[in-house]
Scaffold this active site. Structure first.
Site, PDB file in Angstrom:
ATOM      1  N   ASP A 167     -15.448 -97.189  -2.305  1.00 12.30           N
ATOM      2  CA  ASP A 167     -15.900 -96.964  -3.680  1.00 12.30           C
ATOM      3  C   ASP A 167     -17.250 -96.265  -3.694  1.00 12.30           C
ATOM      4  O   ASP A 167     -17.511 -95.388  -4.514  1.00 12.30           O
ATOM      5  CB  ASP A 167     -16.037 -98.297  -4.421  1.00 12.30           C
ATOM      6  N   ALA A 168     -18.119 -96.668  -2.752  1.00 11.02           N
ATOM      7  CA  ALA A 168     -19.468 -96.082  -2.724  1.00 11.02           C
ATOM      8  C   ALA A 168     -19.387 -94.583  -2.410  1.00 11.02           C
ATOM      9  O   ALA A 168     -20.074 -93.768  -3.027  1.00 11.02           O
ATOM     10  CB  ALA A 168     -20.320 -96.797  -1.684  1.00 11.02           C
ATOM     11  N   ASP A 176     -18.249 -92.824  -5.449  1.00 14.24           N
ATOM     12  CA  ASP A 176     -19.336 -92.709  -6.426  1.00 14.24           C
ATOM     13  C   ASP A 176     -20.293 -91.578  -6.072  1.00 14.24           C
ATOM     14  O   ASP A 176     -20.802 -90.880  -6.950  1.00 14.24           O
ATOM     15  CB  ASP A 176     -20.119 -94.021  -6.507  1.00 14.24           C
ATOM     16  N   SER A 212       6.478 -80.746 -29.658  1.00 18.34           N
ATOM     17  CA  SER A 212       7.225 -81.718 -30.441  1.00 18.34           C
ATOM     18  C   SER A 212       8.272 -80.961 -31.262  1.00 18.34           C
ATOM     19  O   SER A 212       8.448 -79.765 -31.076  1.00 18.34           O
ATOM     20  CB  SER A 212       6.278 -82.518 -31.319  1.00 18.34           C
ATOM     21  N   LYS A 260      19.034 -87.489 -30.151  1.00 15.61           N
ATOM     22  CA  LYS A 260      17.583 -87.577 -29.987  1.00 15.61           C
ATOM     23  C   LYS A 260      17.282 -88.989 -29.502  1.00 15.61           C
ATOM     24  O   LYS A 260      17.380 -89.954 -30.255  1.00 15.61           O
ATOM     25  CB  LYS A 260      16.861 -87.299 -31.302  1.00 15.61           C
ATOM     26  N   GLU A 266      13.797 -87.498 -21.295  1.00 14.01           N
ATOM     27  CA  GLU A 266      13.356 -88.743 -21.899  1.00 14.01           C
ATOM     28  C   GLU A 266      13.523 -89.904 -20.923  1.00 14.01           C
ATOM     29  O   GLU A 266      14.608 -90.102 -20.372  1.00 14.01           O
ATOM     30  CB  GLU A 266      14.232 -88.962 -23.139  1.00 14.01           C
ATOM     31  N   CYS A 323     -17.335-101.722 -53.334  1.00 14.09           N
ATOM     32  CA  CYS A 323     -16.900-101.630 -51.952  1.00 14.09           C
ATOM     33  C   CYS A 323     -16.891-103.015 -51.303  1.00 14.09           C
ATOM     34  O   CYS A 323     -17.898-103.721 -51.357  1.00 14.09           O
ATOM     35  CB  CYS A 323     -17.846-100.699 -51.179  1.00 14.09           C
TER      36      CYS A 323
HETATM   37  S1  IVH Z   1      13.599 -81.217 -27.142  1.00  9.38           S
HETATM   38  C1  IVH Z   1      10.576 -78.009 -27.368  1.00  9.38           C
HETATM   39  N1  IVH Z   1      15.625 -82.909 -27.063  1.00  9.38           N
HETATM   40  O1  IVH Z   1      11.578 -86.029 -29.237  1.00  9.38           O
HETATM   41  C2  IVH Z   1      11.533 -79.111 -27.550  1.00  9.38           C
HETATM   42  N2  IVH Z   1      13.448 -83.770 -27.460  1.00  9.38           N
HETATM   43  O2  IVH Z   1      10.101 -85.292 -31.586  1.00  9.38           O
HETATM   44  C3  IVH Z   1      10.991 -80.426 -27.175  1.00  9.38           C
HETATM   45  N3  IVH Z   1      13.352 -86.203 -27.674  1.00  9.38           N
HETATM   46  O3  IVH Z   1       8.739 -84.988 -27.475  1.00  9.38           O
HETATM   47  C4  IVH Z   1      11.880 -81.546 -27.146  1.00  9.38           C
HETATM   48  N4  IVH Z   1      15.497 -86.581 -27.384  1.00  9.38           N
HETATM   49  O4  IVH Z   1      10.245 -86.735 -26.381  1.00  9.38           O
HETATM   50  C5  IVH Z   1      14.293 -82.758 -27.233  1.00  9.38           C
HETATM   51  N5  IVH Z   1      17.470 -84.322 -26.935  1.00  9.38           N
HETATM   52  C6  IVH Z   1      16.169 -84.154 -27.093  1.00  9.38           C
HETATM   53  C7  IVH Z   1      15.305 -85.251 -27.311  1.00  9.38           C
HETATM   54  C8  IVH Z   1      13.947 -85.013 -27.504  1.00  9.38           C
HETATM   55  C9  IVH Z   1      14.309 -87.130 -27.601  1.00  9.38           C
HETATM   56  C10 IVH Z   1      11.927 -86.455 -27.944  1.00  9.38           C
HETATM   57  C11 IVH Z   1      10.985 -85.736 -27.015  1.00  9.38           C
HETATM   58  C12 IVH Z   1      10.067 -84.937 -27.899  1.00  9.38           C
HETATM   59  C13 IVH Z   1      10.236 -85.619 -29.226  1.00  9.38           C
HETATM   60  C14 IVH Z   1       9.960 -84.659 -30.369  1.00  9.38           C
END
Ligand code: IVH
Length: 683
Positions: A40-41, A44, A89, A125, A182, A414
């Site tokens: 650890d030292a 650091d 997402s 999904k 996933e 408040c």
């Molecule tokens: S595609 C660019 N396919 O949903 C496309 N995502 O709400 C990115 N997820 O972060 C994701 N099942 O964790 C894709 N069949 C699927 C999915 C899926 C679950 C999740 C994934 C993503 C999130 C977005």
């Protein structure tokens, strides 16, 4: 080691690079492999050397600097891992029309003719957490959670214990291939795990998703090994090449490499087929072995995906079609009022705990007095709750509205500081007028200042801010940078050791030159979100200039001259910088930190900074695509031609704009000319 005083900038940069690598290696050995190679030292000493060089050469602080990672070790035991390609997402569709709009917008964007169908893949999904698996020359080398999309957590050691995830891909796989998918827990495994946890007095998980996340994000990979985790692939990240030119084809190839791909993945053409498939999956939902919350559609052709690109953090070529929200009934026990960063009073319903969509809910926001009036809620009422996806639970109706009971009165003072609470004219929200007198507002502002989108000080989370505020160690943002003077006082507090205090102080020191847009956003000025903050520093260069303009009597004019800045923001800025408390806090803060001038990260291109007008009909792309392409190259797209216009791209049928351009002597080119111009930069 060259002494710091004698280091040239090049020496320092070189040494910082080496330190970043070395420290990351030891971090991994320590945190992930449980097999440290140095004491650890000694570790650091490396960290201190890094901090000392960074203090002498703040302009050289690296994005992957270990000083930014240490705090992480405090808040999360996992090391950070930047993604080679961002993990995005998805946008959401709820109604059938949203799906029709999605398909129509793709057709428009790509300017497809009526006889050209859009094939989409559809798959469940899965309600888990996304994970990126990097294979190099067939071997699994890295695995990371999504994190904020740009940087995730290193879970390499953990995923090695997930049986679904192969350690090797066959020779047919490209040399570099990141599989994304996933990590989840099957429903039956989740119930069995909770039963086992209950028997042992361990943590009970709210739902399979939480159980999967809690099991994967473990410092001790042996814990992960004991948990029944599974994996389903749904895409990819960085790849050296692709085995097919469609989404469906690539997913099939991934399946042949031995990585699980859901068997319900199909390829469909047309809105009707897509909706029929959605209904079929919905009917099957309860019987599936894992939780799903919708169906994901993706444009099958990869060349189209490429052209469609992204908006903000979601692709234009994919969408999640969510299942309707789940509902439940419960009793409203009481209504509390919370005071936010800008003084907003938010009523929160405390509920008898109830399970909605697999999650135990005991609070729901009631937003503002209008919402209370709409529902007519009072403690003692029976209400219907709804939860859709990750959205916070909402109260939809009050079942006992007609039962005679005194209405709940919204406070006129408040609850935290006793100052008057008022609604500004035309506004529904009620705000505490106490400003920085109000401890709740001060704490919330401090939390905002150190939050992820702002200064992002690792290891200084909401809990520590509250703790240090109560203890009188941090009362204003500038105090954060003087926390090192209170080392002894912190060490005397429960839960703080030499190492965690050192890490915290190093994390704070690393933020003495914060990016100006983060700094400005962190001040928590009303209506100044991340995008606005960036627009402001982009236009004015430095935060000092923004403050100067905002303070000037005629500043509003200059502010509203900037794209994206309207009178509401200009007024909020004026108000903020005229407030003496804020001004004092600002001066104090700038005596501790120095945000540098804004640096643009838009690629240099022949059109960056140029004002471009598209007119007439375009043949190879839609207007939206042309605009998106120009903007991604740093150009600004305008709808009208003026003396400021740099370039007009004219297609057949161009009329008055083309005429005006030639009158003003603006450069005009056709679509082919445009492609030739930008093509050079996109290669
Ligand atoms: S595609 C660019 N396919 O949903 C496309 N995502 O709400 C990115 N997820 O972060 C994701 N099942 O964790 C894709 N069949 C699927 C999915 C899926 C679950 C999740 C994934 C993503 C999130 C977005």
């Amino acid at each position: 080691m060259t002494e710091i005083a004698h280091m040239t900038e090049a020496d320092a940069a070189n040494r910082l690079m080496r330190l970043a690598r070395e420290i990351a290696k030891h971090n991994r050995l320590y945190h992930n492999d449980d097999a440290p190679e140095i004491s650890d030292a000694a570790f650091d000493t490396l960290m201190q050397e890094n901090a000392a060089i960074e203090a002498a050469f703040p302009q050289l602080i690296r994005v992957d600097s270990p000083s930014r990672l240490v705090g992480h070790a405090v808040s999360s035991p996992l090391a950070k891992l930047p993604h080679a390609k961002p993990m995005l997402s998805l946008g959401n569709a709820f109604a059938d029309e949203d799906v029709a709009d999605f398909i129509a917008s793709i057709r428009r964007f790509l300017r497809l003719s009526d006889d050209e169908g859009v094939a989409l893949t559809a798959e469940p999904k899965i309600d888990g957490l996304s994970c990126s698996l990097r294979y190099e020359h067939g071997a699994l080398v890295l695995a990371a959670t999504r994190g904020d999309g740009a940087v995730g957590e290193d879970v390499t050691a953990n995923v090695r214990h997930i049986a679904d995830i192969p350690q090797h891909l066959p020779d047919t796989a490209p040399p570099v291939f990141e599989i994304r998918g996933e990590v989840y827990m099957a429903k039956a495994d989740f119930l069995a795990l909770n039963a086992q946890q209950a028997a042992r007095g361990g943590k009970i998980f709210a739902n399979p998703r939480n159980a999967a996340a809690g099991s994967l994000r473990q410092k001790d990979a042996k814990v992960t090994a004991a948990r029944p985790l599974r994996f389903l692939a749904h895409g990819w990240g960085e790849v050296s090449s692709l085995p097919a030119d469609t989404q469906y084809g690539v997913m099939q190839a991934i399946a042949t490499w031995g990585v699980p791909v859901d068997q319900r993945l199909v390829r469909l053409v047309g809105g009707d087929a897509v909706l029929a498939h959605y209904r079929a999956i919905e009917a099957e939902r309860a019987d599936l072995p894992f939780d799903i919350d919708g169906v994901v559609y993706k444009v099958d052709r990869l060349d189209w995906q490429e052209r469609l690109g992204f908006v903000a953090r979601a692709p234009r070529w994919a969408i999640a079609h969510k299942f309707p929200a789940e509902q439940a009934q419960t009793n409203l026990l009481s209504i509390d009022v919370q005071v936010g960063r800008t003084g907003k009073l938010t009523p929160v319903a405390r509920l008898e705990p109830v399970t909605v969509g697999g999650v135990v809910v005991s609070n729901a926001t009631l937003h503002n007095p209008d919402e209370i009036a709409r529902l007519g809620v009072r403690p003692g009422d029976r209400v219907v709750l709804q939860r859709a996806g990750d959205v916070i639970p909402q109260i939809v109706t009050n079942l006992t509205r007609d039962v005679p009971r005194a209405p709940w009165a919204f406070p006129d003072h408040c609850p935290e500081c006793g100052s008057e609470a008022v609604a500004e004219e035309g506004e529904v929200d009620v705000r505490c007028t106490g400003g920085l007198i109000c401890p709740a507002q001060r704490i919330e502002r401090l939390k905002h200042f150190v939050s992820r989108g702002a200064l992002d000080i690792e290891g200084l989370g909401e809990k520590s801010i509250s703790e240090f505020f109560e203890a009188g160690l941090i009362r204003s943002p500038a105090d954060i940078f003087r926390l090192h003077r209170h080392r002894a006082a912190i060490l005397g507090r429960e839960g703080w050791q030499e190492k965690s205090v050192d890490n915290l102080i190093a994390a704070i020191e690393a933020k003495r030159n914060p990016a100006p847009e983060r700094f400005l956003f962190g001040l928590g000025i009303r209506h100044v979100g991340q995008v606005t903050a960036k627009d402001l520093v982009k236009a004015f260069g430095t935060v000092e200039r923004v403050a100067e303009v905002a303070t000037r009597e005629d500043g509003a004019l200059e502010l509203t001259g900037i794209d994206g800045i309207g009178p509401v923001v200009a007024e909020a800025l004026r108000e903020f910088f005229h407030e003496p408390h804020n001004r004092a806090a600002w001066d104090d803060l700038l005596s501790e930190v120095s945000p540098p001038a804004f640096v643009s990260n838009v690629r240099a291109s022949p059109v960056s900074g140029k004002i471009v007008v598209f007119t007439g009909s375009l043949e190879t792309m839609s207007r939206d695509e042309a605009k998106a392409q120009a903007e991604s190259l740093g150009a600004k797209v305008s709808g009208s031609v003026s003396a400021k216009t740099d370039l007009v791209v004219a297609g057949p049928g161009a009329g008055s704009k083309l005429k005006k351009a030639s009158e003003l002597g603006v450069t005009v080119m056709d679509e082919a000319g445009w492609h030739a111009l930008v093509g050079e930069t996109t290669q």
